[in-house]
Design a protein around this motif. Structure first.
Motif, short mmCIF file in Angstrom:
data_model
loop_
_atom_site.label_atom_id
_atom_site.label_comp_id
_atom_site.label_asym_id
_atom_site.label_seq_id
_atom_site.Cartn_x
_atom_site.Cartn_y
_atom_site.Cartn_z
N TRP A 125 69.17 25.32 -9.19
CA TRP A 125 67.92 24.57 -9.31
C TRP A 125 66.95 25.03 -8.22
O TRP A 125 67.33 25.74 -7.28
CB TRP A 125 68.18 23.08 -9.09
N ALA A 126 65.71 24.62 -8.35
CA ALA A 126 64.77 24.78 -7.24
C ALA A 126 65.24 23.91 -6.08
O ALA A 126 65.79 22.82 -6.29
CB ALA A 126 63.37 24.38 -7.67
N HIS A 161 77.41 22.37 -5.18
CA HIS A 161 76.81 21.69 -6.31
C HIS A 161 77.75 21.91 -7.49
O HIS A 161 77.96 23.05 -7.92
CB HIS A 161 75.42 22.26 -6.61
N ALA A 162 78.33 20.84 -8.02
CA ALA A 162 79.37 20.95 -9.04
C ALA A 162 79.08 19.98 -10.17
O ALA A 162 79.64 18.89 -10.23
CB ALA A 162 80.74 20.69 -8.43
N VAL A 179 69.60 23.53 1.31
CA VAL A 179 70.16 24.21 0.15
C VAL A 179 70.37 25.68 0.50
O VAL A 179 69.44 26.36 0.93
CB VAL A 179 69.24 24.09 -1.08
N ARG A 180 71.60 26.14 0.34
CA ARG A 180 71.92 27.53 0.64
C ARG A 180 72.32 28.24 -0.65
O ARG A 180 73.20 27.77 -1.38
CB ARG A 180 73.08 27.61 1.65
N ILE A 196 76.26 27.92 -4.65
CA ILE A 196 75.21 26.93 -4.46
C ILE A 196 75.79 25.91 -3.49
O ILE A 196 76.59 25.05 -3.87
CB ILE A 196 74.80 26.28 -5.78
N GLU A 197 75.40 26.02 -2.21
CA GLU A 197 75.96 25.17 -1.16
C GLU A 197 74.89 24.20 -0.66
O GLU A 197 73.75 24.58 -0.42
CB GLU A 197 76.46 26.03 0.00
#
Length: 265
Positions: A125-126, A161-162, A179-180, A196-197
């Motif tokens: 996502w953004a 992100h899951a 957001v990494r 997506i961390e």
């Protein structure tokens, strides 16, 4: 062993590979859009979703947007991609099912959750979408008890992100949410599956409706578990470092997983 355990063991011992072309991406036929009117058409998927979200799932639910599946989902993979944080000639196509590679098989954050399920590579996502969401569906990253591997500060909690985990964290508890999404290694090579961390920084004073309660008294002869040990998802203690030779063999393209798989997966 149950049929589910046999399937998982067989997949990770003979279908886990570093060869992207050997891993089929998930298709629309495998991942339908669920709604309240097609329960008879996809009964297994509706049963699965009810297990995650209760009696009122968020219909319509497009399964092709999920980034996490538990092993007990109706999916049965023929192969799964192994991904380390290392240089890759190409990025995996979206829809690729993956898990952590051999380099950190016993202690890596995306590896320890392997007991529960697997990830699917999807577009991020953004950054503002994560930060503006009232809650985010996640899988917990740590803490990881490995020398030199830290979560990045005493106030930081890391999550993947899951979408599809059924585990939510409210963003309001964080003073800052970072957001990494690193697509390249420090050597500037591509990472086959960018993670997506989400890094949530806790405020100095935890938000509460009233004064904080006194800390619980530890049981006799036992130490009280610190707050940071209360995690979402799964964790392992006393991690071991895998055999480097195994990682070298794995990158040859063979399907590998440390035998015996079930003891550590």
């Amino acid at each position: 062993e149950t049929p589910l355990t046999q399937y998982r063991s067989r997949l990770l011992s003979s279908g886990a590979t570093y060869t992207l072309s050997a891993v089929p991406t998930l298709t629309r036929e495998q991942l339908p859009v669920l709604n309240a009117s097609n329960e008879a058409e996809f009964p297994d998927w509706h049963t699965y979703i009810h297990q995650l979200y209760g009696s009122r799932p968020p219909y319509p639910l497009d399964l092709s947007t999920l980034t996490w599946f538990y092993w007990f989902s109706p999916l049965r993979l023929s192969a799964i991609f192994l991904c380390d944080i290392s240089d890759s000639p190409t990025e995996a196509p979206f829809g690729t099912p993956w898990t952590g590679g051999v380099d950190a098989w016993h202690w890596g954050p995306e590896h320890v959750v392997r007991r529960a399920g697997f990830f699917v590579h999807r577009p991020p996502w953004a950054a503002s979408s994560y930060q503006q969401s009232p809650r985010i569906e996640v899988m917990r990253v740590g803490p990881i008890e490995q020398p030199g591997f830290a979560e990045g500060g005493s106030d930081a909690l890391w999550f993947f992100h899951a979408i599809g985990s059924g585990i939510y964290v409210p963003t309001s508890v964080f003073s800052k949410l970072v957001v990494r999404y690193a697509r390249r290694t420090s050597g500037r090579g591509l990472i086959a599956v960018p993670r997506i961390e989400l890094v949530g920084h806790l405020p100095r004073t935890w938000p509460r409706a009233g004064p904080p309660p006194p800390p619980p008294r530890p049981a006799p002869h036992r130490r009280a578990a610190p707050l940071r040990k209360l995690t979402l998802g799964l964790q392992r203690s006393q991690p071991s470092v895998p055999d480097p030779a195994r990682a070298a063999r794995a990158r040859s393209g063979a399907c590998v997983a440390p035998p015996p798989y079930c003891a550590s997966a």
